[in-house]
Design a protein around this motif. Structure first.
Motif, PDB file in Angstrom:
ATOM      1  N   HIS A  25      39.837  45.688  34.834  1.00 24.56           N
ATOM      2  CA  HIS A  25      41.303  45.740  34.953  1.00 24.56           C
ATOM      3  C   HIS A  25      41.681  46.478  36.237  1.00 24.56           C
ATOM      4  O   HIS A  25      42.246  47.579  36.188  1.00 24.56           O
ATOM      5  CB  HIS A  25      41.915  46.418  33.726  1.00 24.56           C
ATOM      6  N   GLU A  27      44.002  46.047  38.286  1.00 25.43           N
ATOM      7  CA  GLU A  27      45.440  46.305  38.425  1.00 25.43           C
ATOM      8  C   GLU A  27      45.869  47.572  37.704  1.00 25.43           C
ATOM      9  O   GLU A  27      46.891  48.168  38.019  1.00 25.43           O
ATOM     10  CB  GLU A  27      46.252  45.099  37.926  1.00 25.43           C
ATOM     11  N   GLN A  28      45.062  47.992  36.735  1.00 24.62           N
ATOM     12  CA  GLN A  28      45.339  49.219  35.988  1.00 24.62           C
ATOM     13  C   GLN A  28      44.397  50.353  36.386  1.00 24.62           C
ATOM     14  O   GLN A  28      44.554  51.476  35.932  1.00 24.62           O
ATOM     15  CB  GLN A  28      45.227  48.964  34.488  1.00 24.62           C
ATOM     16  N   GLY A  29      43.368  50.035  37.187  1.00 22.15           N
ATOM     17  CA  GLY A  29      42.491  51.081  37.711  1.00 22.15           C
ATOM     18  C   GLY A  29      41.328  51.469  36.820  1.00 22.15           C
ATOM     19  O   GLY A  29      40.823  52.580  36.947  1.00 22.15           O
ATOM     20  N   TRP A  30      40.864  50.572  35.943  1.00 22.75           N
ATOM     21  CA  TRP A  30      39.737  50.922  35.087  1.00 22.75           C
ATOM     22  C   TRP A  30      38.923  49.696  34.714  1.00 22.75           C
ATOM     23  O   TRP A  30      39.392  48.576  34.816  1.00 22.75           O
ATOM     24  CB  TRP A  30      40.195  51.646  33.822  1.00 22.75           C
ATOM     25  N   PHE A  40      37.009  54.785  35.619  1.00 23.49           N
ATOM     26  CA  PHE A  40      38.278  54.732  36.344  1.00 23.49           C
ATOM     27  C   PHE A  40      38.033  54.634  37.842  1.00 23.49           C
ATOM     28  O   PHE A  40      36.999  55.088  38.348  1.00 23.49           O
ATOM     29  CB  PHE A  40      39.126  55.963  36.016  1.00 23.49           C
ATOM     30  N   ASP A  41      38.982  54.054  38.563  1.00 26.54           N
ATOM     31  CA  ASP A  41      38.854  53.878  40.009  1.00 26.54           C
ATOM     32  C   ASP A  41      38.683  55.196  40.758  1.00 26.54           C
ATOM     33  O   ASP A  41      38.116  55.213  41.839  1.00 26.54           O
ATOM     34  CB  ASP A  41      40.066  53.134  40.579  1.00 26.54           C
TER      35      ASP A  41
END
Length: 63
Positions: A25, A27-30, A40-41
């Protein structure tokens, strides 16, 4: 949880981030890894047992 051959590292192993991504995901950073780790990013992690690993970005040393 992992059905890959060879099996991915457990969430308890130091190389847990080497597990395969099963759900991404950006776009959500994970991303969810097959060993249950949410990565997580910012390099932080949420482990399946509820433990949190703080972001561990490499530090830049002054020249």
């Amino acid at each position: 949880m992992c059905s890959h051959e060879p099996a991915c590292p457990s969430f308890e192993d130091t190389d847990r981030e080497a597990a395969r991504v099963v759900s991404s995901h950006p776009e959500q950073g994970w991303s969810l890894l097959c060993n249950g780790v949410v990565l997580f990013d910012d390099t932080g992690e949420l482990l399946p047992d509820g433990a949190v690993v703080a972001p561990h970005r490499p530090r830049v040393l002054a020249a």
